[in-house]
Design an enzyme around this catalytic site. Structure first.
Site, PDB file in Angstrom:
ATOM      1  NE  ARG A   3      -3.701  -2.214   2.582  1.00 13.21           N
ATOM      2  CZ  ARG A   3      -3.422  -3.329   3.236  1.00 13.21           C
ATOM      3  NH1 ARG A   3      -2.249  -3.464   3.835  1.00 13.21           N
ATOM      4  NH2 ARG A   3      -4.293  -4.315   3.301  1.00 13.21           N
ATOM      5  CG  ASP A  28       7.614  -8.149   0.142  1.00 14.48           C
ATOM      6  OD1 ASP A  28       8.259  -8.895  -0.613  1.00 14.48           O
ATOM      7  OD2 ASP A  28       6.361  -8.086   0.142  1.00 14.48           O
ATOM      8  CE1 TYR A  33       2.318  -6.458  -3.900  1.00 16.46           C
ATOM      9  CE2 TYR A  33       4.187  -5.655  -2.665  1.00 16.46           C
ATOM     10  CZ  TYR A  33       3.302  -6.661  -2.957  1.00 16.46           C
ATOM     11  OH  TYR A  33       3.383  -7.865  -2.295  1.00 16.46           O
ATOM     12  NE  ARG A 106      -0.868 -14.353  -6.409  1.00 19.76           N
ATOM     13  CZ  ARG A 106      -1.712 -14.753  -5.472  1.00 19.76           C
ATOM     14  NH1 ARG A 106      -2.037 -16.037  -5.398  1.00 19.76           N
ATOM     15  NH2 ARG A 106      -2.230 -13.893  -4.615  1.00 19.76           N
ATOM     16  CG  LEU A 189      -2.513  -8.022  11.152  1.00 18.97           C
ATOM     17  CD1 LEU A 189      -2.629  -6.521  11.381  1.00 18.97           C
ATOM     18  CD2 LEU A 189      -2.395  -8.753  12.489  1.00 18.97           C
ATOM     19  CB  SER A 241       0.561  -0.758   9.322  1.00 20.09           C
ATOM     20  OG  SER A 241       0.187   0.538   9.736  1.00 20.09           O
ATOM     21  CD  GLN A 242       2.054   1.610   3.501  1.00 17.81           C
ATOM     22  OE1 GLN A 242       2.802   2.452   3.037  1.00 17.81           O
ATOM     23  NE2 GLN A 242       2.421   0.349   3.650  1.00 17.81           N
TER      24      GLN A 242
END
Length: 276
Positions: A3, A28, A33, A106, A189, A241-242
């Protein structure tokens, strides 16, 4: 860095600094992205490249990982030609001449493992990539690729959380321990469901995690990260998280000590049944 995208340079730098302050040095990212942001495919890598251009010293402080092989609309391509072009494009966006770890994002069913192995070996021998791994590969696909390679396959990146237990049950973690593969757990999460549980199962898992979190004075998220990392395959939870304050919480992972009973309590809540 999933994100890590539609923000200004100052905000991007603050996120990276928060990670360093928490002791995080593994970053990562992937070429895909940021594809849902205005700048499109490659956006997150390009933003990180701007941070490096503004503060070149940051590159040497991190282990830089990226991924490729997802092609919008195709959906996958791991041919020799595409892998080479994807790595070159990532290097250009990042503004660097070397990526420490590059992973196939993938599995491309239409690429023979031998062809993929040759492409990855060429990337390493060229010096553009330090080491190679895979993401979202099955155990059988990992075995086929390993057998075709003359260099080590060093990592695997499966989805894993108390709400997604597949790597525990399908042999992926056992394989990782057998071959000393580093494990990076994505969506630790449960896509936000651990933070905001809705189903009975999710609420049961959150309740057990909360007992441990309260005992050690940490957040539920940190307790979850520590539960993941407690497995002997030593999974590294990929923290998405950002928010700098939440990134900082990751340092609390070492405050938690899991008894076998407490760890299994989480697992059994996640399974919805007791182990025999």
């Amino acid at each position: 860095m999933w994100r890590f995208g539609d923000v200004d340079l100052q905000t991007a730098r603050a996120r990276i600094d928060a990670a360093f302050d928490a002791g995080i040095t593994f970053f990562d990212t992937a070429d895909i992205y940021g594809c849902d942001m205005p700048a499109g495919f490659g956006h997150s890598e390009a933003l990180l490249g701007k941070v490096f251009a503004d503060a070149p010293e940051l590159r040497g402080r991190m282990v830089l990982a990226s991924k490729g092989g997802i092609v919008l609309g195709t959906p996958y391509n791991s041919s020799r030609e595409y892998i080479a072009a994807a790595i070159d494009a990532s290097l250009a966006r990042l503004g660097v001449d070397h990526i420490d770890l590059w992973q196939v994002h993938r599995p491309d069913i239409l690429t023979h493992p031998t062809e993929l192995a040759e492409a990855l070996q060429t990337a390493v021998s060229s010096g553009k990539v330090g080491a190679v791994g895979v993401s979202n590969f099955t155990s059988a696909q990992i075995d086929a690729l390993r057998d075709a390679m003359n260099i080590p396959l060093v990592s695997t990146q499966p989805e894993f959380s108390p709400l997604h237990l597949n790597p525990l049950q399908n042999g992926e973690f056992d394989q990782a321990m057998q071959h000393s593969l580093a494990v990076m757990a994505w969506s630790p999460l449960g896509g936000g469901r651990i933070a905001a549980p809705e189903t009975d199962r999710e609420k049961a898992v959150a309740s057990v995690l909360d007992r441990v979190a309260e005992g050690f004075g940490v957040s539920r998220a940190t307790a979850t990260f520590s539960w993941i990392a407690a497995h002997p395959a030593r999974p590294i939870p990929i923290i998405g998280s950002q928010t700098p304050a939440r990134i900082a919480e990751a340092a609390d992972i070492y405050k938690v000590t899991w008894t076998r009973k407490a760890w299994y309590d989480v697992l059994q809540a996640a399974m919805g049944e007791n182990l025999p």
